[in-house]
Design an enzyme around this catalytic site. Structure first.
Site, PDB file in Angstrom:
ATOM      1  N   CYS A   1     -15.433 -28.477 -20.592  1.00 49.38           N
ATOM      2  CA  CYS A   1     -15.985 -29.659 -19.936  1.00 49.38           C
ATOM      3  C   CYS A   1     -17.489 -29.737 -20.219  1.00 49.38           C
ATOM      4  O   CYS A   1     -18.159 -28.720 -20.115  1.00 49.38           O
ATOM      5  CB  CYS A   1     -15.728 -29.548 -18.445  1.00 49.38           C
ATOM      6  SG  CYS A   1     -16.473 -30.831 -17.444  1.00 49.38           S
ATOM      7  N   PRO A   2     -18.076 -30.846 -20.580  1.00 51.02           N
ATOM      8  CA  PRO A   2     -17.506 -32.204 -20.630  1.00 51.02           C
ATOM      9  C   PRO A   2     -17.088 -32.631 -22.036  1.00 51.02           C
ATOM     10  O   PRO A   2     -16.877 -33.800 -22.269  1.00 51.02           O
ATOM     11  CB  PRO A   2     -18.701 -33.054 -20.191  1.00 51.02           C
ATOM     12  CG  PRO A   2     -19.868 -32.364 -20.840  1.00 51.02           C
ATOM     13  CD  PRO A   2     -19.525 -30.888 -20.857  1.00 51.02           C
TER      14      PRO A   2
END
Lengths: 75, 159
Positions: free
Chosen positions: A14-15
């Site tokens: 993430c991200p």
């Protein structure tokens, strides 16, 4: 189903899966299909929310050996 | 597509982990097609410092500040378990293992995604930081410019 673009986002944290998916979908025409593979556990919810918010259609989500596969139609 | 949504983040903290959270949200929001602004003030300005020393004219106190504050995102400490610099080494090791992006990478990615990076000029004066010492491609503004973005913001965070 015909896939117009494939994005391998496996092992990205993430991200990055969403950031890469956004870039990939920008290169598609409306109605074309993007296939994304991820291994980040949160990406299932992330892609559901992202497609809902950006207006793209999440056609199918499947999971195979810890790899999550998404089919997304650009709108 | 409909009118773009807006995310604004005030980065006040100079902690590596908190700045990471800010930049992850900013990059996520940019991928959500939001217009994103990160307004750096006080210790958050250190995330925008260049790593190399830049020759600028400074008074004594400003020079002391420049020495004591981290020179750039990679040098920042973490908010818990810093252990005089050993904590950041550990956390960077773990991040590499999990393929997480480092803070400098997240900042670069944010710039690539057209996240607007703003430095607060008033606190730059307080900390003795000059434009030449900060990254290229950022904007300089004050509270009014922040508020203009924030009043249209759908997501407004203070970190």
């Amino acid at each position: 189903m015909k896939v117009d673009k494939f994005l391998d986002a496996k092992s990205l944290a993430c991200p990055m899966p969403i950031v890469r998916a956004k870039k990939a979908i920008q290169e598609l025409e409306e109605g074309q299909i993007l296939e994304v593979h991820t291994t980040d556990k949160g990406s299932k919810n992330d892609f559901a929310a992202w497609t809902k918010s950006t207006g793209h259609e999440l056609i199918e989500v499947t999971e195979e050996n810890d790899v999550i596969q998404f089919l997304i139609k650009k709108h | 597509m409909t009118e773009k949504k807006r995310t604004t983040i005030i980065l006040f903290s100079g902690d590596y982990d908190k700045a990471m959270a800010a930049y992850i949200i900013a990059n996520g929001a940019a991928a959500y097609d939001h217009e994103v602004t990160i307004f750096h003030t006080f210790w958050g300005l250190n995330a925008l410092r260049k790593e190399e020393e830049v020759k600028v004219n400074k008074g004594f106190i400003e020079k002391m500040f420049a020495k004591m504050m981290p020179r750039g995102a990679d040098k920042m400490g973490i908010s818990k378990m810093n252990f005089a610099g050993f904590g950041p080494k550990m956390i960077k090791h773990v991040m590499a293992k999990h393929n997480a992006m480092t803070l400098p990478q997240l900042i670069e990615m944010a710039q690539e995604q057209d996240v607007k990076l703003v430095a607060c000029t008033m606190t730059m004066d307080l900390l003795g930081l000059q434009q030449e010492e900060l990254l290229e491609g950022i904007e300089y503004a004050g509270v009014a410019a922040y508020l203009a973005d924030a009043e249209e913001g759908h997501v407004n965070l203070f970190i």
